[in-house]
Scaffold this active site. Sequence first.
Site, short mmCIF file in Angstrom:
data_model
loop_
_atom_site.label_atom_id
_atom_site.label_comp_id
_atom_site.label_asym_id
_atom_site.label_seq_id
_atom_site.Cartn_x
_atom_site.Cartn_y
_atom_site.Cartn_z
N GLY A 12 -4.82 -45.93 -19.63
CA GLY A 12 -5.35 -44.68 -20.18
C GLY A 12 -6.57 -44.21 -19.39
N VAL A 64 2.16 -47.63 -22.15
CA VAL A 64 1.69 -48.99 -22.49
C VAL A 64 2.42 -49.59 -23.69
CG1 VAL A 64 -0.64 -48.76 -21.49
CG2 VAL A 64 -0.24 -48.14 -23.90
N ASN A 92 -7.45 -49.98 -22.39
CA ASN A 92 -8.17 -48.86 -23.01
C ASN A 92 -7.26 -47.83 -23.65
OD1 ASN A 92 -10.46 -46.67 -23.10
ND2 ASN A 92 -8.83 -45.78 -21.83
N SER A 144 -12.49 -50.60 -31.64
CA SER A 144 -13.11 -49.49 -32.37
C SER A 144 -13.90 -50.01 -33.57
CB SER A 144 -12.02 -48.54 -32.87
OG SER A 144 -12.58 -47.56 -33.72
N TYR A 157 -4.46 -47.49 -37.47
CA TYR A 157 -5.37 -47.64 -36.33
C TYR A 157 -6.33 -48.82 -36.57
CZ TYR A 157 -8.82 -45.91 -32.86
OH TYR A 157 -9.70 -45.76 -31.80
N ALA A 160 -4.41 -52.03 -36.04
CA ALA A 160 -4.14 -52.28 -34.62
C ALA A 160 -5.40 -52.78 -33.91
CB ALA A 160 -3.64 -51.00 -33.95
#
Length: 246
Positions: A12, A64, A92, A144, A157, A160
């Site tokens: 990314g 990916v 990333n 994150s 999210y 993950a």
Amino acid sequence: MINAMKYALVTGGSRGIGRAVSVKLAEMGFFVLINYHTNQQEAELTLQQVRDQGSDGELLKFDVAVQEEIERVLGQWQAAHEGAYIQVLVNNAGIRKDALLMWIKNEEWHEVINTNLHSFLYVTRFLIKDMLINKMGRIVNVVSLSGLKGLPGQANYSAAKAGVIGATKALAQEIAKKNVTVNAVAPGFIKTDMTKDLDEAQLKAMIPMGRFGKPEEVAAIVGFLASNEASYITGAVINVNGGLYT
Ligand code: NAP
């Protein structure tokens, strides 16, 4: 043939944090392999900025989330660069597809898990062998705040990113003796395409520093973790969030 060039792969790398990381690694003297998914024009722009640092790079297009694509493209790269290996891997690439869990569709769940978590397995497993053989490697995973505290509307999210954090800590211990470090960087709100639909004025009121971060502020710590100076840091999760922890 011995190839003295030091190679880094940034997944990314075409936009946002991945672009800033690519530029940082170029400034540090790495030849940067810039992965992207669909946005070739933006990836070319990153490559230009890498060259502006006096280094060089190349674009590698793959999804990916798709193991076969990753292994084909990286396998071709390896075959064309005998004696070389990718010393730095920055996982990333990522996406978000926010929805309250009650309403989330299976596709929204799976796409986010595949792109943010399964990608870690596919890319890392493919490249790790060479790092171990060479007894030198740096893996940096961009996770994150969402994976640490959980954010409402982001169960997919958050799951993950929390998964990548767990894998970072486990893998770090598996390969520490081989001089291959594995760390994670956990950004809060950073000004990129990923956050452009958010209400910045409202959100920044919650951030102690009163602003969103810049991609370069994340790239700085990724660069450090990729450097020789960070040789005794592994299994760490480093926050880059302007003081926003809860
Ligand atoms: P961004 O500006 O939306 O850029 C996303 C990048 O990931 C692009 O280069 C995109 O490639 C690539 N990508 C997306 N899906 C891909 C796939 N399936 N295969 C290959 N590449 C793919 O995002 P960003 O804000 O820079 O985020 C980068 C990372 O930081 C992500 O992991 C994100 O979760 C994490 N993060 C961001 C923030 C934030 O506030 N921005 C906060 C915490 C964590 P194309 O250009 O080809 O689409």
